[in-house]
Scaffold this motif. Structure first.
Motif, mmCIF file in Angstrom:
data_model
loop_
_atom_site.group_PDB
_atom_site.id
_atom_site.type_symbol
_atom_site.label_atom_id
_atom_site.label_comp_id
_atom_site.label_asym_id
_atom_site.label_seq_id
_atom_site.Cartn_x
_atom_site.Cartn_y
_atom_site.Cartn_z
ATOM 1 N N ASP A 184 0.822 -1.212 0.000
ATOM 2 C CA ASP A 184 0.000 0.000 0.000
ATOM 3 C C ASP A 184 0.854 1.259 0.000
ATOM 4 O OD1 ASP A 184 1.060 -0.335 2.502
ATOM 5 O OD2 ASP A 184 -0.747 0.272 3.588
ATOM 6 N N LYS A 185 2.113 1.148 -0.420
ATOM 7 C CA LYS A 185 3.035 2.281 -0.384
ATOM 8 C C LYS A 185 3.656 2.516 -1.761
ATOM 9 C CE LYS A 185 4.261 1.418 4.463
ATOM 10 N NZ LYS A 185 3.356 2.479 4.954
ATOM 11 N N LYS A 198 10.119 5.766 1.179
ATOM 12 C CA LYS A 198 8.811 5.109 1.287
ATOM 13 C C LYS A 198 7.746 6.163 1.582
ATOM 14 C CE LYS A 198 10.347 0.785 1.070
ATOM 15 N NZ LYS A 198 9.983 -0.145 -0.026
ATOM 16 N N ASP A 247 7.389 7.885 5.082
ATOM 17 C CA ASP A 247 7.577 6.937 6.173
ATOM 18 C C ASP A 247 9.035 6.812 6.571
ATOM 19 O OD1 ASP A 247 4.884 6.392 6.285
ATOM 20 O OD2 ASP A 247 5.004 4.720 4.897
ATOM 21 N N ARG A 273 -2.564 8.998 0.985
ATOM 22 C CA ARG A 273 -3.822 9.100 1.719
ATOM 23 C C ARG A 273 -4.629 10.270 1.156
ATOM 24 N NH1 ARG A 273 -1.749 11.286 7.667
ATOM 25 N NH2 ARG A 273 -1.367 13.465 7.031
ATOM 26 N N THR A 286 3.409 6.831 1.988
ATOM 27 C CA THR A 286 2.061 6.268 2.140
ATOM 28 C C THR A 286 1.048 7.261 1.583
ATOM 29 O OG1 THR A 286 2.640 5.030 4.130
ATOM 30 C CG2 THR A 286 0.305 5.458 3.750
#
Length: 615
Positions: free
Chosen positions: A71-72, A104, A121, A108, A106
């Motif tokens: 999911d990254k 990395k 991250d 959203r 994420t």
């Protein structure tokens, strides 16, 4: 099933939805994401960036690569870091550190629901040879200090496309879906959730619309003559809309196969429009059906374009927004009639604007009817085939074609006589002159087929002898070898109920931009030459390319498939062998095949199938 896979995907893979709520996908591809990150990190056109906090501390980035992992997002870059201090006006420090940076992120949804942000991250540094590194910690500190603030600013802002989608939805739902002044769009389009996949990040866009009570709907009165004319203008608008969109998409790719499939979608839509214009059913909504059918054809083709870098479209999500707009209309229609979807002229232009921005014309009508050389070239039509061959050209080309086809043609001496097209000008066949008339037509068809063979080498040699009977059988089935009908004193071009004209029954609505519509009616040799070009286009670019000859039946299938497409459009290519083909169409194909086999065996059609002749 494959062509509807995208529809089933977004209708049935979403979360449980409330009444009137719709989710549609919009893909932010890895190329889009990499461009967004590159802009924040100040990458130049050579793919390099230098970021510094002061003259002695800086990092240099290059060779960015982005992939999705679970999911990254994983962003990798080559990094050169320079650390030091200003000592007496000069930077002092160790040699620049060179290695690799792995970042990395994420993804959203922002609080507004209109953008995608990326939360860093971790930043990991490594040397190609691994091992311990005394400078790794200071380099890590400078990388964190210079990169993390910038990465927090990376966003995919979809506010513009989402606002355009709302305007499109409101335009097409219209006033019928509002009750007591309430808005038809209950919840405006927003990003509901994200899904990371190999191609990028798929944003699921959600909106909710209000239904209206069908019991309160007043039946629409029958359209009067003026309203029917306006309805036909809407179909013209849809034709112009589709031509504009498909031409633009075709120009964005160098793939001949993808261009041919785009053209097939356009031709099939035009065939359907020609049919729809003959219907006298005020309760029908042909434009809606035309849109939905055409969208089902175009959607997977546009999916293939998603992975391409299309100048002007990849940065501001024009193609993705256009696809989302069409998907929204498809999904609204699937909700049912109580939501009042109506395709309008303004709605078509608003949808087109998602893709074309300010290049959208103020109207898609009136339809341009002249030959468009750029359109012909774009879809693989040879400009030299438009002009009718002169008598001198025909003499040379028939001699060349004669060597390819053997003894099929009539004696070469005919080429020295008056051109058949001239002799046929203004002539309506009647029994008193039928033999002479049919002889002239046979010579014309033979000459044009032979000339095509001479000027083209795309047709496999084994099929060369099949072209003449294909042309003659098509002309016989379509028109009984007639360019004109009516009386000898008042000849009129032969015209079908859906507008196909002349000996080869070419529909000007379907083939506008490709042929001169006046010449199709006025010049029999131009009409025949155009028909041959269409036949060979379907034979080579569709029947052979799609492997119809690899089905049981071999090369005979190519002839059957070519005529099926000629008669009904590219989507009908395989109808001759499908079990679900309607009896009416099967009868048409069977009759053509009887004419073809008769002509191929006896070099002449069955005259009694068209004309009342005695023994």
């Amino acid at each position: 099933m494959k062509r509807f896979g995208w529809l089933l995907f977004f209708l049935y893979s979403s979360n449980a939805l409330s009444a009137g709520e719709v989710e549609i996908p919009l893909l932010a591809e890895t190329t889009h994401l990499q461009s967004a990150i590159g802009r924040v990190l100040d990458f130049d056109e050579t793919g390099q960036s230098t970021i510094s906090s002061d003259p002695c501390n800086r990092i240099e980035l290059s060779d960015m690569m982005l992939v999705t992992e679970d999911d990254k997002l994983s962003v990798g870059m080559a990094l050169t870091a320079t650390t030091g201090a200003n000592v007496l006006g000069a930077c002092r420090g160790p040699r620049p550190w060179q290695g690799h940076l792995a970042l990395k992120l994420t993804p959203r949804v922002t609080a507004s629901g209109l953008a995608i942000e990326f939360v860093p991250d971790s930043i990991e540094l490594s040397r190609p040879n691994g091992g311990s590194d005394l400078l790794l910690k200071p380099v890590q500190l400078i990388a964190d200090a210079l990169l993390l603030p910038r990465m927090n600013r990376v966003q995919i802002d979809l506010a513009g496309p989402l606002n355009s989608l709302d305007e499109l939805i409101e335009q097409l739902l219209g006033p019928a879906s509002t009750q007591e002044g309430e808005q038809s769009l209950v919840q405006r389009t927003h990003i509901a959730r994200l899904q990371t996949e190999e191609a990028g990040i798929r944003a699921w866009l959600a909106f909710q619309v209000r239904a209206f009570d069908l019991a309160d709907q007043v039946p629409e009165p029958t359209l009067d003559a003026s309203e029917m004319a306006q309805w036909q203008t809407l179909e013209d608008e849809f034709d112009g809309f589709l031509t504009t969109i498909i031409s633009m998409l075709a120009r964005s790719t160098d793939s001949p196969v993808l261009r041919l499939e785009l053209l097939a979608a356009l031709l099939d839509a035009r065939y359907a429009i020609a049919e729809a214009l003959t219907l006298d059913d005020p309760s029908a909504d042909p434009v809606r059906e035309l849109f939905l059918t055409s969208w089902d054809r175009l959607r997977p083709l546009m999916g293939e374009l998603e992975g391409l870098e299309i100048p002007g479209l990849e940065v501001d999500f024009r193609l993705a927004a256009f696809m989302a707009g069409g998907d929204a209309l498809r999904a609204l229609d699937a909700l049912g009639p109580e939501y009042g979807l109506e395709i309008t002229r303004d709605g078509l232009r608003r949808l087109a604007r998602l893709l074309l921005a300010e290049a959208v014309p103020p109207s898609f009508t009136p339809l341009p009817l002249e030959v468009d050389p750029e359109f012909r070239e774009l879809f693989g039509f040879d400009d030299k085939q438009v002009s009718v061959f002169t008598t001198a050209e025909l003499s040379r080309q028939i001699a060349e074609g004669f060597r390819r086809t053997g003894s099929w043609f009539l004696p070469f001496a005919y080429a020295d006589e008056i051109p058949p097209a001239e002799a046929l000008r203004g002539v309506v066949p009647r029994l008193a002159i039928l033999d002479e008339y049919l002889d002239l037509v046979a010579r014309l068809l033979e000459q044009q087929a032979s000339a095509w063979l001479t000027e083209n080498d795309r047709l496999p040699d084994r099929l060369a002898e099949r072209l003449d009977p294909l042309v003659r059988a098509t002309a016989w089935k379509e028109s009984c070898w007639r360019q004109l009908a009516g009386s000898a004193s008042d000849p009129q071009v032969l015209r079908s109920p859906i507008g196909a004209v002349g000996m080869m029954q070419i529909n000007g609505r379907v083939w506008r931009n490709v042929y001169d519509l006046d010449r199709l009616s006025d010049e029999v040799d131009y009409n025949v030459n155009a028909g041959i070009e269409i036949l060979t286009h379907y034979l080579i670019d569709y029947a052979i390319r799609r492997g119809e000859h690899e089905q049981p039946g071999g090369d005979d299938n190519l002839i059957k498939a070519t005529y099926a497409a000629y008669n009904g459009g590219p989507s009908q290519l395989a109808r001759y062998r499908r079990e679900d083909t309607p009896a009416r169409l099967r009868a048409i194909d069977n009759e053509f095949w009887r004419h073809y086999t008769t002509i191929k065996a006896e070099e002449w059609p069955d005259i009694s199938s068209c004309y009342a002749v005695g023994n």
